[in-house]
Design a protein around this motif. Structure first.
Motif, PDB file in Angstrom:
ATOM      1  N   LEU A  28      35.908  27.970  40.447  1.00 45.04           N
ATOM      2  CA  LEU A  28      34.911  27.282  39.628  1.00 45.04           C
ATOM      3  C   LEU A  28      33.540  27.826  40.008  1.00 45.04           C
ATOM      4  O   LEU A  28      33.153  27.779  41.182  1.00 45.04           O
ATOM      5  N   VAL A  29      32.808  28.341  39.035  1.00 42.02           N
ATOM      6  CA  VAL A  29      31.504  28.932  39.327  1.00 42.02           C
ATOM      7  C   VAL A  29      30.409  28.030  38.768  1.00 42.02           C
ATOM      8  O   VAL A  29      30.404  27.727  37.580  1.00 42.02           O
ATOM      9  N   MET A  77      27.292  31.919  34.728  1.00 42.04           N
ATOM     10  CA  MET A  77      28.013  32.822  33.838  1.00 42.04           C
ATOM     11  C   MET A  77      28.029  34.249  34.396  1.00 42.04           C
ATOM     12  O   MET A  77      29.056  34.937  34.382  1.00 42.04           O
ATOM     13  N   ARG A  78      26.884  34.657  34.905  1.00 44.34           N
ATOM     14  CA  ARG A  78      26.779  36.012  35.439  1.00 44.34           C
ATOM     15  C   ARG A  78      27.587  36.166  36.716  1.00 44.34           C
ATOM     16  O   ARG A  78      28.279  37.182  36.904  1.00 44.34           O
ATOM     17  N   VAL A  79      27.514  35.157  37.579  1.00 42.52           N
ATOM     18  CA  VAL A  79      28.270  35.198  38.842  1.00 42.52           C
ATOM     19  C   VAL A  79      29.772  35.276  38.535  1.00 42.52           C
ATOM     20  O   VAL A  79      30.516  36.037  39.170  1.00 42.52           O
ATOM     21  N   ALA A  80      30.214  34.526  37.528  1.00 41.25           N
ATOM     22  CA  ALA A  80      31.634  34.543  37.150  1.00 41.25           C
ATOM     23  C   ALA A  80      32.050  35.938  36.684  1.00 41.25           C
ATOM     24  O   ALA A  80      33.115  36.451  37.058  1.00 41.25           O
ATOM     25  N   LEU A  81      31.202  36.569  35.880  1.00 39.22           N
ATOM     26  CA  LEU A  81      31.523  37.916  35.379  1.00 39.22           C
ATOM     27  C   LEU A  81      31.517  38.944  36.511  1.00 39.22           C
ATOM     28  O   LEU A  81      32.314  39.890  36.510  1.00 39.22           O
ATOM     29  N   LEU A  83      32.461  38.321  39.539  1.00 38.61           N
ATOM     30  CA  LEU A  83      33.757  38.121  40.211  1.00 38.61           C
ATOM     31  C   LEU A  83      34.838  38.950  39.510  1.00 38.61           C
ATOM     32  O   LEU A  83      35.716  39.531  40.157  1.00 38.61           O
ATOM     33  N   LEU A  84      34.742  38.978  38.201  1.00 39.79           N
ATOM     34  CA  LEU A  84      35.716  39.711  37.392  1.00 39.79           C
ATOM     35  C   LEU A  84      35.563  41.218  37.650  1.00 39.79           C
ATOM     36  O   LEU A  84      36.538  41.932  37.888  1.00 39.79           O
ATOM     37  N   ALA A  89      38.526  38.129  40.401  1.00 40.99           N
ATOM     38  CA  ALA A  89      39.134  37.289  39.360  1.00 40.99           C
ATOM     39  C   ALA A  89      39.727  38.213  38.296  1.00 40.99           C
ATOM     40  O   ALA A  89      39.294  39.359  38.149  1.00 40.99           O
ATOM     41  N   GLN A  90      40.715  37.729  37.551  1.00 40.45           N
ATOM     42  CA  GLN A  90      41.355  38.551  36.521  1.00 40.45           C
ATOM     43  C   GLN A  90      40.904  38.198  35.108  1.00 40.45           C
ATOM     44  O   GLN A  90      41.178  38.930  34.167  1.00 40.45           O
ATOM     45  N   ALA A  91      40.239  37.054  34.972  1.00 41.37           N
ATOM     46  CA  ALA A  91      39.726  36.667  33.651  1.00 41.37           C
ATOM     47  C   ALA A  91      38.597  35.669  33.843  1.00 41.37           C
ATOM     48  O   ALA A  91      38.525  34.992  34.874  1.00 41.37           O
TER      49      ALA A  91
END
Lengths: 326, 326
Positions: A28-29, A77-81, A83-84, A89-91
């Motif tokens: 969870l980001v 949102m940027r931190v999540a991307l 991670l990808l 992360a895979q998605a």
């Protein structure tokens, strides 16, 4: 942190998804104090498969994408991307600002070779099954080449959902060759020459719902208005049916008897709203959940991301693009 | 001579309209032997209010407008428009080739001062009433100025239908100022400055069906796809309801009881298909009946023409344009 209801809605959806898929791990980001508190409310949560990545900033739903890109390096949102991109992360699944998610996805993940612009796709219900409609709003202005690329991406997305030799059509104001604007006519001539693509020509708005195509291609302005007006019309019809069945004692009785049938209809018509939309053409999997939809919708978006991981959609698309475009 | 069913469908509609309106006079324009034969089949026809104007040519449904304009001086459509121009008729109703009808209307009748291009409008049902949607397909590419002119025309058409201070909106992919393509953003700034127009900003596809605007403006590509996809979706839902109610003995019984309710719903959703579309911005009244619709639809189109004659729509529009645009 995104969507009309924010983490209050997203966290329960994540916990439900963890319970549904025993091998799923979620990050969870967002703003960690808020996330921790919401998780603490659910003592049954399996914390071994759930971690939090703190991000101090949030992109507002009305913020300009360009500004979000420039001024918020620590946006959730940027931190999540990131991670990808780094492979942690895979998605990525988000219910946030669509324009910002698209701009950040392009910036952080980059597009696949041969793709100028990613597109948003969703499978809408038709008389005979589903039609993959794209673009749904990521690109309000499109050239013929963009529409051509969308057609290829839509075909691969339909194949990943099990459609064999998907029938690919361009959405247009008529089915005759002379109809349409310049971009659509040019895209048609590009698609007629494409090898390995089952291009069937133009489809009109009514043909779409009759199930004449498995993939329907249009620019993001048209796709967004088609999708939202369809949602609006379906809601209006549902409410009219309710009203019809609650007018008199007799019709109320009839309505209560017909309720299970009508609820099934309602469920049938709402999948576009519930399943979210995939971003296609990126070097990574990004799914956008409907901002106004609830927990169940976000859970569906997670399911969609899982399908794309299983089908290895970006890799599959990359292979097809090498064959077709390069 | 036009439409998917031709005079076989149009002649009976005309005879029914003559019976409905005792002061109506009709001129049937087309190949006279065919028309005479069809009229002869109805001995009750009041021939005093019905005459035939022979035209030796017919424009095909798929013919290019430019070609129809150049090569068929005696096409039924053209002869009908000439009757209008010469004052022998007050309105023209056709179920023929839409593009050719628009091109010929512009050529024969000319546009009103201040209008570059005529637009097609129809009033679609919403949760709270009707919304006048334009353009429906006459202009696949539109500039901001065209959209602005459509907004003015739509407002006058809504007023003619009894709407006081119609709320005028631009159809867009979001309601925030930053959303949309260049034409829509520019049109918004033009409309914000317009005096005497109740411009309320952007409306999305779902807001349209929620009844947020009385007039919704878009280019003809978007409007055509919105209208046809809505027709397609409404048909699909009607058929699903039928299927739901015919699955089992119990649901069939329920369905037969609910039939009057469902038929009313069906009638509510089909007016766009049934009423045809008006061409706005011309120096004369032209109504296009749905090509695939039957006799009843053509009769509705005649009714629409009568309303526009009664309201003196072109003259009203001319007055408003002088005030607003010039």
């Amino acid at each position: 942190m995104g969507g009309d209801f924010g983490p209050r809605c997203i966290v329960p959806a994540c916990l439900a998804a963890l319970a549904e898929y025993p091998s799923l791990h979620l990050v969870l980001v967002g703003y960690s104090p808020v996330l921790e508190e919401l998780i603490a409310d659910c003592p049954a949560a399996d914390r071994h498969r759930l971690c939090i990545e703190h991000a101090s900033e949030v992109i507002g739903m009305d913020e300009r994408p360009a500004q979000a890109l420039r001024s918020k390096p620590d946006a959730s949102m940027r931190v999540a991307l990131e991670l990808l991109r780094s492979g942690r992360a895979q998605a990525c699944v988000s219910a946030g600002n669509t324009g910002a998610l698209m701009a950040l996805s392009r910036y952080v993940l980059k597009t696949l070779p041969g793709i100028d612009r990613p597109a948003m796709v969703s499978a809408i219900p038709t008389a005979t099954g589903r039609c993959h409609l794209l673009d749904l709003g990521a690109n309000v202005d499109c050239s013929a080449e963009h529409l051509y690329q969308f057609a290829v991406m839509g075909a691969v997305a339909a194949e990943a959902c099990g459609v064999v030799r998907p029938r690919v059509a361009l959405l247009n104001v008529g089915t005759e060759e002379i109809k349409g604007n310049q971009q659509v006519k040019l895209a048609a001539s590009l698609l007629q020459q494409a090898r390995g693509l089952n291009y069937i020509g133009f489809v009109e708005g009514d043909g779409l719902y009759r199930g004449e195509a498995d993939v329907a291609v249009c620019d993001g302005f048209v796709g967004n208005i088609l999708l939202k007006s369809s949602e609006g019309l379906a809601s209006m019809i549902s409410r009219r049916i309710e009203a019809l069945f609650s007018e008199s004692m007799g019709s109320r009785l009839l309505g209560s008897l017909a309720l299970p049938l009508l609820q099934r209809l309602h469920g049938d018509l709402a999948p576009a709203q519930h399943n979210g939309a995939s971003f296609l053409g990126l070097q990574g999997i990004v799914v956008k959940s409907h901002g106004a939809a609830g927990s169940e919708a976000f859970q569906s978006a997670i399911r969609r991301a899982l399908l794309e991981i299983r089908e290895n959609l970006p890799q599959r698309l990359h292979g097809r693009l090498e064959h077709l475009l390069l």
